[in-house]
Design a protein around this motif. Structure first.
Motif, PDB file in Angstrom:
ATOM      1  N   GLN A   1      72.674  12.378  68.971  1.00  0.00           N
ATOM      2  CA  GLN A   1      72.976  13.706  69.505  1.00  0.00           C
ATOM      3  C   GLN A   1      71.903  14.723  69.115  1.00  0.00           C
ATOM      4  O   GLN A   1      71.086  14.468  68.225  1.00  0.00           O
ATOM      5  CB  GLN A   1      74.325  14.206  68.967  1.00  0.00           C
ATOM      6  CG  GLN A   1      75.502  13.309  69.254  1.00  0.00           C
ATOM      7  CD  GLN A   1      75.774  13.179  70.743  1.00  0.00           C
ATOM      8  OE1 GLN A   1      75.613  14.136  71.504  1.00  0.00           O
ATOM      9  NE2 GLN A   1      76.171  11.990  71.164  1.00  0.00           N
ATOM     10  N   SER A   2      71.949  15.861  69.757  1.00  0.00           N
ATOM     11  CA  SER A   2      71.001  16.933  69.430  1.00  0.00           C
ATOM     12  C   SER A   2      71.457  17.658  68.159  1.00  0.00           C
ATOM     13  O   SER A   2      72.618  17.544  67.748  1.00  0.00           O
ATOM     14  CB  SER A   2      70.927  17.934  70.589  1.00  0.00           C
ATOM     15  OG  SER A   2      72.165  18.600  70.703  1.00  0.00           O
ATOM     16  N   ILE A   3      70.554  18.373  67.553  1.00  0.00           N
ATOM     17  CA  ILE A   3      70.829  19.126  66.312  1.00  0.00           C
ATOM     18  C   ILE A   3      72.030  20.064  66.490  1.00  0.00           C
ATOM     19  O   ILE A   3      72.893  20.187  65.620  1.00  0.00           O
ATOM     20  CB  ILE A   3      69.561  19.932  65.898  1.00  0.00           C
ATOM     21  CG1 ILE A   3      68.517  19.004  65.276  1.00  0.00           C
ATOM     22  CG2 ILE A   3      69.910  21.073  64.946  1.00  0.00           C
ATOM     23  CD1 ILE A   3      68.769  18.604  63.829  1.00  0.00           C
ATOM     24  N   LEU A   4      72.084  20.705  67.631  1.00  0.00           N
ATOM     25  CA  LEU A   4      73.144  21.669  67.910  1.00  0.00           C
ATOM     26  C   LEU A   4      74.521  21.011  67.855  1.00  0.00           C
ATOM     27  O   LEU A   4      75.461  21.541  67.256  1.00  0.00           O
ATOM     28  CB  LEU A   4      72.915  22.288  69.303  1.00  0.00           C
ATOM     29  CG  LEU A   4      73.388  23.741  69.432  1.00  0.00           C
ATOM     30  CD1 LEU A   4      72.462  24.685  68.703  1.00  0.00           C
ATOM     31  CD2 LEU A   4      73.497  24.118  70.901  1.00  0.00           C
ATOM     32  N   THR A   5      74.642  19.833  68.449  1.00  0.00           N
ATOM     33  CA  THR A   5      75.914  19.096  68.442  1.00  0.00           C
ATOM     34  C   THR A   5      76.298  18.713  67.019  1.00  0.00           C
ATOM     35  O   THR A   5      77.463  18.847  66.616  1.00  0.00           O
ATOM     36  CB  THR A   5      75.803  17.829  69.305  1.00  0.00           C
ATOM     37  OG1 THR A   5      75.098  18.139  70.491  1.00  0.00           O
ATOM     38  CG2 THR A   5      77.171  17.264  69.627  1.00  0.00           C
ATOM     39  N   ILE A   6      75.300  18.261  66.256  1.00  0.00           N
ATOM     40  CA  ILE A   6      75.553  17.867  64.863  1.00  0.00           C
ATOM     41  C   ILE A   6      76.080  19.050  64.062  1.00  0.00           C
ATOM     42  O   ILE A   6      77.075  18.939  63.350  1.00  0.00           O
ATOM     43  CB  ILE A   6      74.266  17.281  64.219  1.00  0.00           C
ATOM     44  CG1 ILE A   6      73.901  15.955  64.886  1.00  0.00           C
ATOM     45  CG2 ILE A   6      74.471  17.077  62.721  1.00  0.00           C
ATOM     46  CD1 ILE A   6      72.476  15.506  64.600  1.00  0.00           C
ATOM     47  N   LEU A   7      75.396  20.183  64.228  1.00  0.00           N
ATOM     48  CA  LEU A   7      75.815  21.399  63.505  1.00  0.00           C
ATOM     49  C   LEU A   7      77.230  21.807  63.901  1.00  0.00           C
ATOM     50  O   LEU A   7      78.032  22.195  63.048  1.00  0.00           O
ATOM     51  CB  LEU A   7      74.847  22.542  63.785  1.00  0.00           C
ATOM     52  CG  LEU A   7      73.512  22.469  63.051  1.00  0.00           C
ATOM     53  CD1 LEU A   7      72.595  23.603  63.490  1.00  0.00           C
ATOM     54  CD2 LEU A   7      73.721  22.519  61.530  1.00  0.00           C
ATOM     55  N   LEU A   8      77.520  21.676  65.182  1.00  0.00           N
ATOM     56  CA  LEU A   8      78.853  22.035  65.692  1.00  0.00           C
ATOM     57  C   LEU A   8      79.917  21.140  65.064  1.00  0.00           C
ATOM     58  O   LEU A   8      80.966  21.616  64.599  1.00  0.00           O
ATOM     59  CB  LEU A   8      78.868  21.893  67.217  1.00  0.00           C
ATOM     60  CG  LEU A   8      80.041  22.585  67.913  1.00  0.00           C
ATOM     61  CD1 LEU A   8      79.800  24.078  68.003  1.00  0.00           C
ATOM     62  CD2 LEU A   8      80.263  21.992  69.306  1.00  0.00           C
ATOM     63  N   VAL A   9      79.629  19.832  65.030  1.00  0.00           N
ATOM     64  CA  VAL A   9      80.582  18.867  64.463  1.00  0.00           C
ATOM     65  C   VAL A   9      80.795  19.147  62.975  1.00  0.00           C
ATOM     66  O   VAL A   9      81.933  19.212  62.488  1.00  0.00           O
ATOM     67  CB  VAL A   9      80.093  17.415  64.695  1.00  0.00           C
ATOM     68  CG1 VAL A   9      80.933  16.435  63.878  1.00  0.00           C
ATOM     69  CG2 VAL A   9      80.147  17.072  66.170  1.00  0.00           C
ATOM     70  N   ILE A  10      79.676  19.349  62.250  1.00  0.00           N
ATOM     71  CA  ILE A  10      79.769  19.618  60.804  1.00  0.00           C
ATOM     72  C   ILE A  10      80.540  20.920  60.557  1.00  0.00           C
ATOM     73  O   ILE A  10      81.424  20.993  59.702  1.00  0.00           O
ATOM     74  CB  ILE A  10      78.361  19.666  60.153  1.00  0.00           C
ATOM     75  CG1 ILE A  10      77.738  18.262  60.152  1.00  0.00           C
ATOM     76  CG2 ILE A  10      78.438  20.214  58.726  1.00  0.00           C
ATOM     77  CD1 ILE A  10      76.267  18.230  59.747  1.00  0.00           C
ATOM     78  N   GLY A  11      80.201  21.952  61.364  1.00  0.00           N
ATOM     79  CA  GLY A  11      80.873  23.247  61.239  1.00  0.00           C
ATOM     80  C   GLY A  11      82.366  23.126  61.461  1.00  0.00           C
ATOM     81  O   GLY A  11      83.171  23.626  60.651  1.00  0.00           O
ATOM     82  N   THR A  12      82.748  22.425  62.503  1.00  0.00           N
ATOM     83  CA  THR A  12      84.168  22.228  62.811  1.00  0.00           C
ATOM     84  C   THR A  12      84.856  21.490  61.661  1.00  0.00           C
ATOM     85  O   THR A  12      85.942  21.878  61.216  1.00  0.00           O
ATOM     86  CB  THR A  12      84.325  21.425  64.119  1.00  0.00           C
ATOM     87  OG1 THR A  12      83.512  22.018  65.127  1.00  0.00           O
ATOM     88  CG2 THR A  12      85.777  21.382  64.574  1.00  0.00           C
ATOM     89  N   GLY A  13      84.180  20.441  61.190  1.00  0.00           N
ATOM     90  CA  GLY A  13      84.735  19.657  60.072  1.00  0.00           C
ATOM     91  C   GLY A  13      84.962  20.521  58.848  1.00  0.00           C
ATOM     92  O   GLY A  13      86.026  20.463  58.215  1.00  0.00           O
ATOM     93  N   LEU A  14      83.977  21.363  58.532  1.00  0.00           N
ATOM     94  CA  LEU A  14      84.075  22.230  57.345  1.00  0.00           C
ATOM     95  C   LEU A  14      85.222  23.234  57.490  1.00  0.00           C
ATOM     96  O   LEU A  14      85.973  23.467  56.547  1.00  0.00           O
ATOM     97  CB  LEU A  14      82.753  22.974  57.126  1.00  0.00           C
ATOM     98  CG  LEU A  14      81.663  22.183  56.403  1.00  0.00           C
ATOM     99  CD1 LEU A  14      80.373  22.982  56.355  1.00  0.00           C
ATOM    100  CD2 LEU A  14      82.098  21.826  54.981  1.00  0.00           C
ATOM    101  N   VAL A  15      85.346  23.802  58.677  1.00  0.00           N
ATOM    102  CA  VAL A  15      86.413  24.786  58.922  1.00  0.00           C
ATOM    103  C   VAL A  15      87.779  24.126  58.762  1.00  0.00           C
ATOM    104  O   VAL A  15      88.677  24.666  58.109  1.00  0.00           O
ATOM    105  CB  VAL A  15      86.258  25.432  60.330  1.00  0.00           C
ATOM    106  CG1 VAL A  15      87.509  26.215  60.708  1.00  0.00           C
ATOM    107  CG2 VAL A  15      85.042  26.352  60.354  1.00  0.00           C
TER     108      VAL A  15
END
Ligand SMILES: [Zn+2]
Length: 155
Positions: free
Chosen positions: A112-126
């Motif tokens: 995946q692209s960096i943006l998708t990774i950040l989104l997934v990590i962000g969602t996970g953290l929240v």
């Protein structure tokens, strides 16, 4: 009527029953000045004794309260330990279960692209943050309830 009045020391000693002098009693029956003074002293001594009694009973309450607080503290400390032990155990259990899936998850990330990774990590953290906050809140509510129940008998 005696021309010499009773001294303050004599009046106090008489009221505190430190001395028993018939001449004092006799003087008090005939002298209104000393009788008024003795009544004033009696009121004063009664007030002081009343304050002393109240202070004493307050101290007993404080002592009992202190013991209850200490007991509650010890109890809640035990619960806190159980809570954190359970949390650590759960984290370890979840981590060990997820180890086999890590390569697959990483593979997804790499594709995946960096943006998708950040989104997934962000969602996970929240999600994780909300979960921890909720657990902490529930634990606090439970603790407060237990603490209040412990205090109820003395209210
Ligand atoms: Zn007198």
């Amino acid at each position: 009527m005696n021309s010499i009045h009773l001294t303050d020391e004599m009046l106090q000693a008489y009221l505190l029953k430190e001395i028993h002098d018939d001449s004092i009693v006799t003087h008090l029956t005939v002298c209104s000045t000393c009788k008024d003074r003795v009544e004033e002293y009696r009121f004063l001594i009664d007030s002081v004794q009343k304050i002393e009694t109240e202070t004493f009973s307050f101290n007993v309450t404080a002592l009992a309260m202190n013991n209850i607080m200490r007991y509650a503290k010890r109890k809640s400390k035990k619960q806190e330990l159980t809570f954190w032990g359970l949390l650590i155990f759960l984290l370890i259990a979840i981590s060990s279960f997820s180890i086999p899936f890590i390569p697959r998850i990483l593979a997804i990330f790499y594709s995946q692209s960096i943006l998708t990774i950040l989104l997934v990590i962000g969602t996970g953290l929240v999600v994780l943050l909300f979960l921890v906050a909720d657990i902490t809140r529930q634990y606090k509510t439970k603790k407060d309830k237990i603490f209040k129940n412990n205090l109820q008998p003395i209210l």
